[in-house]
Enzyme design. Structure first.
Site, PDB file in Angstrom:
ATOM      1  N   LYS A 119       5.589   7.712  -0.191  1.00 50.11           N
ATOM      2  CA  LYS A 119       5.527   8.768   1.052  1.00 50.11           C
ATOM      3  C   LYS A 119       7.159   9.055   1.122  1.00 50.11           C
ATOM      4  O   LYS A 119       7.839   8.121   1.797  1.00 50.11           O
ATOM      5  CB  LYS A 119       5.065   8.437   2.120  1.00 50.11           C
ATOM      6  CG  LYS A 119       3.475   8.783   2.016  1.00 50.11           C
ATOM      7  CD  LYS A 119       2.734   8.260   3.344  1.00 50.11           C
ATOM      8  CE  LYS A 119       3.146   8.919   4.666  1.00 50.11           C
ATOM      9  NZ  LYS A 119       2.225   8.560   5.580  1.00 50.11           N
ATOM     10  N   ASP A 122       0.829  -1.305  -0.007  1.00 51.50           N
ATOM     11  CA  ASP A 122       0.086  -0.165  -0.079  1.00 51.50           C
ATOM     12  C   ASP A 122       0.717   1.308   0.100  1.00 51.50           C
ATOM     13  O   ASP A 122       0.618   2.143  -0.823  1.00 51.50           O
ATOM     14  CB  ASP A 122      -0.839  -0.002   1.263  1.00 51.50           C
ATOM     15  CG  ASP A 122      -0.273  -0.487   2.516  1.00 51.50           C
ATOM     16  OD1 ASP A 122       0.835  -0.392   2.730  1.00 51.50           O
ATOM     17  OD2 ASP A 122      -0.951  -0.465   3.550  1.00 51.50           O
ATOM     18  N   ASP A 159       7.101   4.037   3.370  1.00 48.73           N
ATOM     19  CA  ASP A 159       7.188   5.294   3.878  1.00 48.73           C
ATOM     20  C   ASP A 159       8.821   5.442   4.441  1.00 48.73           C
ATOM     21  O   ASP A 159       9.487   5.891   3.790  1.00 48.73           O
ATOM     22  CB  ASP A 159       6.263   5.290   5.190  1.00 48.73           C
ATOM     23  CG  ASP A 159       6.328   6.301   6.210  1.00 48.73           C
ATOM     24  OD1 ASP A 159       6.867   7.572   5.593  1.00 48.73           O
ATOM     25  OD2 ASP A 159       5.683   6.234   7.438  1.00 48.73           O
TER      26      ASP A 159
HETATM   27  P1  IMP Z   1       7.638   1.619   6.342  1.00 45.38           P
HETATM   28  O1  IMP Z   1       7.995   1.948   4.923  1.00 45.38           O
HETATM   29  O2  IMP Z   1       8.329   0.439   6.976  1.00 45.38           O
HETATM   30  O3  IMP Z   1       7.840   2.824   7.152  1.00 45.38           O
HETATM   31  O4  IMP Z   1       6.278   1.106   6.583  1.00 45.38           O
HETATM   32  C1  IMP Z   1       5.188   1.222   5.566  1.00 45.38           C
HETATM   33  C2  IMP Z   1       4.008   0.584   6.183  1.00 45.38           C
HETATM   34  O5  IMP Z   1       3.340   1.607   7.024  1.00 45.38           O
HETATM   35  C3  IMP Z   1       2.710   0.556   5.246  1.00 45.38           C
HETATM   36  O6  IMP Z   1       2.807  -0.771   4.974  1.00 45.38           O
HETATM   37  C4  IMP Z   1       1.679   0.974   6.028  1.00 45.38           C
HETATM   38  O7  IMP Z   1       0.876  -0.056   6.480  1.00 45.38           O
HETATM   39  C5  IMP Z   1       2.095   1.815   7.217  1.00 45.38           C
HETATM   40  N1  IMP Z   1       2.072   3.145   6.702  1.00 45.38           N
HETATM   41  C6  IMP Z   1       2.800   4.142   6.459  1.00 45.38           C
HETATM   42  N2  IMP Z   1       2.159   5.382   6.231  1.00 45.38           N
HETATM   43  C7  IMP Z   1       0.821   5.261   6.556  1.00 45.38           C
HETATM   44  C8  IMP Z   1      -0.396   5.954   6.309  1.00 45.38           C
HETATM   45  O8  IMP Z   1      -0.330   7.222   5.917  1.00 45.38           O
HETATM   46  N3  IMP Z   1      -1.462   5.324   6.508  1.00 45.38           N
HETATM   47  C9  IMP Z   1      -1.683   4.099   6.807  1.00 45.38           C
HETATM   48  N4  IMP Z   1      -0.521   3.212   6.935  1.00 45.38           N
HETATM   49  C10 IMP Z   1       0.519   3.754   6.570  1.00 45.38           C
HETATM   50 MG    MG Z   2       1.425  -2.400   5.405  1.00 44.60          MG
END
Ligand code: IMP
Ligand code: MG
Length: 176
Positions: free
Chosen positions: A129, A98, A101
């Site tokens: 993001k 999805d 981040d």
């Molecule tokens: P990261 O890239 O390891 O920080 O994590 C990404 C995960 O964080 C994604 O799979 C989402 O489940 C969750 N996540 C990050 N930003 C958001 C947001 O704005 N809304 C909902 N879930 C988010």
């Molecule tokens: Mg996720």
């Protein structure tokens, strides 16, 4: 608690962009052995729409990891909660996620799929993001790029709520 939601990506924009991504993926994997591996729970809606827009054969599997200590910020510690059920050795894995981040979840998953001896590993994310990226990671296919804000809807949750909304919204009053 009731949150104020503001629409940022409409249902129509989602449909149009996903059709474009699916076209690109169908061309790129025309001669491949494509396995979509959707990251649960957030990617389930995106993966369902994406796979139905493809014009090539594919198989579908799921993986679940836990990465978030709190609701809106990454803990960095990734744990495999549910492994894929298919043997991915020699297959062309396209990870369907999805949001990227910080990048920690996907970085961990890329390593994991390489360890499973996948022939290739690429990333398809609905939302990129960039603001909080901590590892240098670029999605091979990205639907939308957004700088900030916490998003819900279309599979995305805040404390398991709002996944069922058909568009994507920013949550005005969530801590981040
Ligand atoms: P990261 O890239 O390891 O920080 O994590 C990404 C995960 O964080 C994604 O799979 C989402 O489940 C969750 N996540 C990050 N930003 C958001 C947001 O704005 N809304 C909902 N879930 C988010
Ligand atoms: Mg996720």
């Amino acid at each position: 608690m009731k949150h104020a939601l503001q629409e940022v990506i409409s249902q129509r924009s989602l449909e149009e962009r996903i059709a474009q991504l699916a076209g690109q993926i169908s061309r790129d994997y025309a001669d491949g052995d494509l396995v979509l591996v959707a990251v649960l729970s957030g990617a389930f809606v995106f993966a369902a729409d994406l796979c139905r827009s493809l014009s090539i054969d594919c198989t579908i599997d799921f993986v679940r990891v836990s990465s978030y200590g709190s609701n809106t910020s990454s803990s960095g510690a990734i744990r495999l909660v549910q492994a894929p059920s298919l043997d991915l050795a020699g297959r062309d894995v396209l990870v369907v996620e999805d949001i990227v981040d910080t990048g920690m979840t996907l970085q961990w998953l890329i390593n994991y799929f390489h360890e499973q001896s996948a022939a290739s590993v690429r990333l398809c994310v609905l939302i990129d993001k960039k603001e909080r990226r901590q590892v240098p990671l670029e999605a091979d296919y990205a639907g939308f790029t957004l700088d900030h804000g916490f998003l819900v809807g279309y599979g995305l949750d805040f404390a398991e709520r709002y996944r069922n909304l058909p568009s994507i919204y920013t949550l005005q009053d969530a801590a981040s």
